[in-house]
Design an enzyme around this catalytic site. Structure first.
Site, short mmCIF file in Angstrom:
data_model
loop_
_atom_site.label_atom_id
_atom_site.label_comp_id
_atom_site.label_asym_id
_atom_site.label_seq_id
_atom_site.Cartn_x
_atom_site.Cartn_y
_atom_site.Cartn_z
N ASP A 44 -35.91 -53.91 3.30
CA ASP A 44 -37.17 -54.66 3.44
C ASP A 44 -37.29 -55.27 4.83
OD1 ASP A 44 -38.03 -54.21 0.86
OD2 ASP A 44 -36.95 -55.92 0.06
N ASP A 66 -35.93 -58.63 -0.53
CA ASP A 66 -34.55 -59.05 -0.71
C ASP A 66 -33.57 -58.02 -0.19
OD1 ASP A 66 -35.08 -57.15 -2.54
OD2 ASP A 66 -34.56 -58.33 -4.32
N ASP A 88 -42.36 -58.64 -4.06
CA ASP A 88 -41.49 -57.80 -4.87
C ASP A 88 -41.68 -58.20 -6.31
OD1 ASP A 88 -40.35 -56.43 -2.95
OD2 ASP A 88 -38.38 -57.36 -3.02
#
Length: 1156
Positions: A781, A777, A456
């Site tokens: 996900d 997070d 990310d």
């Protein structure tokens, strides 16, 4: 055992209920039965019994807005009446149980039996003691004392078995203890937001009591059962309890029941806790699981297999101690889905190979010894088998049997699992310090093989401290935050209201912890960036929030990954409505039809104005690496009230207030960390929800992409266009064209992330299967984290759902911690290799010595007890010493090993054989001419029960010395010259080598009969040590031999493609084709053949038209044919060459049969 405790716990609660119900207006039983209702039934029940929620709150002595007072005696009282929010853990195995388990080892059992027989026979005195007729059998009993000492060997074997068992049990015990510690640390970290005394505080989940008012938001895992008091657009995933995958919409008036262990997928709200711990829905299930002892355990395994999720979701409720109820069981259920880790696969294979070889060798040894004895005694010397000699002969046979078992014990590397465990446990403990909280042990080792990391951006590569740095309003683009006086008052007022109200009330900016530090951002970071803008504009958001508290908000459309925006409706004093919206600028601006001008009045905003604004404002901001957020509003008349459910019409026709550029600066240590990854052969890809220009700017700052390189930066839309066929299905070979060059995927949805990860893992275009790590997070996900080989969740910003799906939690959310994980992972792999190199050298030598010695001299030069001591050094101690080497930066200088590389590299094989040869030469020289060299009595052909000879003691001592010095050689496995490099950084290693040396001195000098040792003088000791030191010199000689000369050494412990695939998957694939389909297929074959020919011709024509390579067309063609195995043996020659051309495993793109 733990189950009994659960039921006691339960009974105690039942008793408490009778005594204390008077204190509160509801008994435990009432609340439990209330929580079993769902939907409208529950609403009716609450109205009938309590009037409304307020009535229930009064009975439980709590307040909807202010929560509990937080008074200690009150909290204690609640815990006594309604229970604590923890589920008593299953009792850990006691040390004795572990000892019993360790005793189940087959080789140990064989040894125990042999030792007991040996003991029994040594106490049995045959009557024909004096007779010479039993031949050589009796010649050894020169002195009475010696004959009496026959029991010593059996006793010594038993003693060494006890040692091995205790060591193994102790290891298991400490492992379990570590797991529990780890688990409780994971649990202590889980906090929940609760209102107490009108203050929102974070509490550990175990401290929540009945009557607490908890604030729930997107991404939470509910820690207890409760009833919704007020909710905004709340959707819950209850699949962990009900198995229904659809999200359930919750609202205070229709379905207010919230259950523990379920996930909040959208929205926010407040609930009153009504059941905790064993009385909550999850707790009840747990109590049922723990009810019937043994048979329940079997069922529990089944339940776990059916729904691994359910078992895992309940984790936060586990006790303060609470280990994984049984880590191994959980592993079993998860391993069946995830492949074996690379190392496990290779080790299992290797252990089986070695075990078979060892068994064969020991069997041959025993057979040869017995035959030799029989032929020698009964054929050559023509003796009769006399009844009175039977015990003597049996004693011989037992001795041979013991020698055989000893060969087996030495051959089987039972230290392997121990080394793996120690190495992993040690790494896990140390990784804690490097901010890696490892939830699944094997993740740590898999990480060393990672070839790709999909990370990310927000919070991992960047600091996750959002600050507004640019600002566009009233046709002016401010490069820094302007003075409030330069903004039209109307605009300013609208802007402050829009930001303060249209953000989660849990997002706040608090004063800094330390003097002179930065203000603390709590909650959603983007919202904190906007709230920071309010403060920069010299205003305060709190008074506005106090004026319109959360319960007065009329309707909230919370942020989710589909909307990419958030809107809040408030009712104005005159009865009309105003909605504030904010979100990604491209998305919100498309819904705007007006914009505020320089005096704060709305003017028309046409599509071409929008395009110009994107070019002049948004793209320049994005190219500076800023995230752009557009803030807008819309007014609605009060009468007739708008259709709030028709979201598309409500959130449109907006008036834009401003566009804010928010910066999230790159973490200072990230560029260096990424450079290390790239040097270590790991490709870093950035997958983010941000706009493509922002993403590219950040990727350049981080060093993920370098200007001038050949790479892809695309957004989700383009990615899907490239990987999907005309029918919108994802095709593996389309992904194969994209992923190798892809570095940045922007504006990606959670499914894109999952598709990318799956595509890289399933790709067959490279020799090695890619091992992918993913960071995430958000709740969304979860699927990608689960699919990846290693999932990293963020410890600070991560939602509970993400943590639940992950393998490792980054406690500081920092990318550079991932690099540490790679280092530790590679270190584990190397530690195991070091241990293997050492272990196998000892194995090879000891087995050959025992085998040839036994065959030539009818007696192993190394006695059973000595062998067991060697086994202890090389298994237990060496695994401790070599498995605890700390990692060095040099581990990051090489590429990952990959799945197909043999566990024992050619360098290691060279070392094993090289050192083996040296040791064998020395030992055989000592065995056959040692007595002449040292001028001592020969120890060969000694009769039964004869006293230990100096000759054999020297052999044993030299053997151990060589192992000790070879242990130092084993510290390096890549052919390095300096084997002492960094040796003092590992105190465990030094102390073990010195300790072993000290014990060896004691054994030789004072071991006497049990260890078959006779004390040596200083000169002989010096010779033994000198021969041992020769190992170090010889090691240097070996490392000068080039590997290229040793082609024949490849392939031990290699994983073939077939092994790579877990059996379950193979079976699944086969089961998918059911019989009906098979029948259909037969009829379709001819049809397919015709079609596939036409297809090939069309492909070829198209290919020539588009000018791409003919090969590509064939390759595409093959993937469709390879789907229908029946079709591949088509007679057409072009197909034949085609299947030959593709000797590599063809790509497994899922092309449905219908597509042809």
């Amino acid at each position: 055992m733990g189950d009994m405790r659960n039921s006691d716990f339960y009974a105690k609660n039942q008793r408490n209920e009778d005594n204390h119900a008077g204190g509160f207006g509801c008994t435990l039983e009432e609340l439990r039965s209330l929580m079993e209702l769902r939907g409208s039934e529950a609403v009716v029940k609450i109205q009938e019994d309590y009037g409304d929620m307020e009535g229930l709150c009064q009975r439980l002595k709590t307040s909807q807005t202010e929560g509990l007072t937080g008074n200690v005696t009150d909290l204690e009282e609640r815990r006594t009446v309604y229970g604590q929010n923890l589920i008593p853990p299953k009792k850990p195995k006691t040390f004795l149980q572990l000892v019993w388990e360790a005793l189940q080892d087959v080789t140990l059992i064989i040894l125990e039996i042999a030792a007991i027989i040996s003991l029994g026979l040594s106490f049995y005195q045959p009557p024909g003691e004096g007779s010479e007729s039993c031949g050589a059998a009796n010649a050894g009993a020169e002195d009475e004392g010696e004959a009496e000492a026959g029991w010593i060997e059996g006793a010594a074997i038993l003693l060494s078995v006890v040692c091995v068992v205790l060591v193994t049990a102790f290891n298991d015990w400490s492992k379990e203890k570590q797991f529990r510690g780890l688990q409780s640390r994971i649990e202590q970290e889980q906090k929940f937001q609760v209102v107490r005394g009108a203050q929102v505080i974070q509490l550990p989940v175990a401290d929540i009591v009945v009557g607490d008012i908890a604030q729930i938001k997107y991404g939470d895992l509910l820690p207890a059962d409760g009833i919704l008091i007020q909710g905004n657009d709340l959707k819950i995933d209850e699949s962990s309890l009900t198995g229904e995958s659809d999200h359930v919409r919750k609202s205070a008036d229709k379905d207010p029941m919230l259950l523990s262990g379920t996930h909040v997928m959208e929205g926010s709200g407040r609930m009153m806790v009504t059941a905790v711990g064993v009385n909550s829905q999850t707790g009840i299930i747990f109590t049922l699981l723990g009810a019937g002892g043994e048979e329940e355990e079997k069922k529990e395994k089944k339940v776990k297999k059916q729904d691994g999720a359910a078992a895992m979701e309940m984790q936060p409720l586990k006790s303060a101690e609470g280990g994984e109820t049984d880590e191994k069981e959980k592993k079993k259920s998860s391993v069946s889905k995830k492949e074996k880790s690379v190392l496990q696969g290779k080790l299992t294979k290797l252990a089986v190979q070695i075990g078979k070889a060892g068994l064969l060798m020991s069997a041959i040894t025993v057979i040869i010894l017995v035959l030799y004895f029989a032929i020698d005694n009964f054929v050559y010397q023509k003796r009769q088998w006399l009844p009175e000699c039977t015990p003597v002969y049996i004693q011989y046979f037992v001795k041979f049997f013991i020698i055989g078992v000893t060969v087996l014990v030495v051959a089987v590397p039972e230290g392997l699992p121990l080394a793996v465990t120690i190495s992993l446990a040690y790494s896990v403990k140390k990784m804690m310090k490097d901010n890696n909280l490892v939830r699944h042990l094997d993740a740590c080792e898999t990480m060393g093989n990672a070839t790709a990391i999909c990370s990310d951006k927000t919070g991992t590569l960047t600091t996750n401290r959002m600050t507004a740095v640019q600002f566009y309003t009233g046709d002016v683009h401010y490069k820094e935050i302007p003075d409030p006086s330069s903004i039209p008052p109307k605009t300013l007022d609208l802007l402050i209201h829009a930001i303060s109200i249209n953000s989660a009330y849990t997002s706040k900016i608090l004063p800094p912890d330390k003097e002179g530090g930065l203000p603390k951002q709590v909650g959603n970071k983007t919202e904190c960036g906007l709230l920071g803008l309010v403060i920069d504009l010299k205003r305060d958001y709190q008074p506005i929030r106090n004026q319109i508290p959360e319960e007065k908000l009329y309707k909230v459309y919370t942020f989710n990954s589909v909307r990419k925006s958030m809107s809040t409706v408030t009712k104005l004093p005159d009865g009309s409505f105003r909605m504030y919206s904010k979100g990604a600028s491209e998305i919100v601006l498309k819904k705007c039809s007006r914009i505020l001008n320089e005096v704060g009045e709305p003017r028309v905003f046409r599509p071409r104005d929008r395009d110009e604004m994107v070019k002049k404002v948004i793209e320049p901001m994005a190219c500076d690496g800023l995230r752009t957020i557009c803030v807008a509003y819309r007014d609605f008349p009060g009468n007739p009230e708008p259709q709030w459910e028709d979201e598309n019409n409500i959130v449109s026709d907006l008036t834009a207030i401003c566009v804010v550029g928010i910066e999230d600066p790159v973490r200072p240590e990230v560029p260096e960390a990424i450079r290390k990854c790239q040097r270590a052969g790991i490709t870093v890809r950035m997958v983010t929800g941000d706009n493509i220009n922002t993403a590219r700017a950040i990727a350049i700052k981080c060093g993920i992409i370098h200007p001038g390189e050949d790479f892809l930066c695309i957004d989700g839309k383009e990615f899907n266009r490239r990987i999907r066929n005309e029918k919108g299905e994802v095709e593996q070979e389309r992904i194969d064209k994209v992923w190798p060059k892809l570095r940045v995927l922007a504006r990606s949805s959670p499914t894109d992330k999952h598709t990318l990860v799956k595509g890289i893992i399933d790709s067959t275009m490279v020799d090695q299967r890619q091992v992918v790590a993913v960071t995430g997070d958000g709740t969304n996900d979860g699927p990608a984290l689960k699919k990846a080989d290693v999932g990293f969740a963020m410890g600070i910003a991560g939602t509970d759902v993400a943590k639940e799906a992950s393998d490792i939690i980054l406690t500081d959310d920092n990318f550079s911690s991932i690099v540490k994980a790679v280092m530790w992972g590679r270190n584990v792999y190397d530690s195991i290799s070091k241990f293997l190199q050492f272990q196998l050298t000892v194995n090879v030598v000891a087995v050959i010595v025992a085998f040839t010695g036994a065959c030539i001299t009818q007696d192993s030069p190394l006695k059973a007890v000595q062998m067991l001591w060697v086994n202890l050094i090389m298994d237990t101690f060496a695994s401790l010493a070599l498995a605890t080497e700390p990692p060095t930066e040099s581990l990051l200088m090489r590429r990952p090993y990959g799945r197909n590389k043999p566990l024992i590299s050619s360098t290691m094989t060279k070392n094993i054989l090289g050192h083996g040869i040296y040791q064998l030469i020395i030992i055989f020289t000592l065995l056959f001419v040692g007595e002449q060299i040292f001028d001592i009595d020969s120890g060969r052909n000694a009769p039964l029960h004869s006293p230990p000879s100096e000759h054999y003691t020297i052999i044993f001592n030299t053997f151990v010395m060589m192992q000790l010095f070879n242990e130092i050689n084993a510290r390096k496995i890549h052919g390095e010259r300096n084997v002492f490099d960094g040796i003092f950084r590992n105190p465990i290693f030094c102390s073990i080598v010195l300790g072993t040396f000290a014990i060896q001195i004691v054994i030789v000098q004072f071991g006497g009969k049990p260890f078959s040792c006779s004390p040596l003088d200083l000169e002989k000791w010096m010779w033994c040590v000198f021969l041992g030191l020769g190992e170090l010199v010889w090691g240097q000689v070996i490392s000068t031999v080039p590997n290229s000369k040793l082609r024949f050494l490849r392939g031990a412990g290699q994983l073939t493609h077939k092994d790579d695939m877990p059996e379950e998957e193979l079976n699944e694939d086969q089961e998918e084709i059911d019989h009906a389909e098979r029948e259909l297929r037969r009829g379709q074959i001819l049809w397919f053949r015709g079609l596939s020919r036409i297809q090939t011709q069309i492909e070829v024509v198209n290919t020539f038209k588009s000018g791409t390579s003919f090969q590509g067309a064939l390759r595409r063609q093959s993937s469709t044919t390879s789907q229908n195995q029946d079709v591949t043996n088509v007679s057409s020659p072009s197909h034949m060459s085609l299947s030959n051309a593709l000797s590599s495993p063809t790509s497994t793109a899922a092309v449905p049969a219908g597509q042809c």
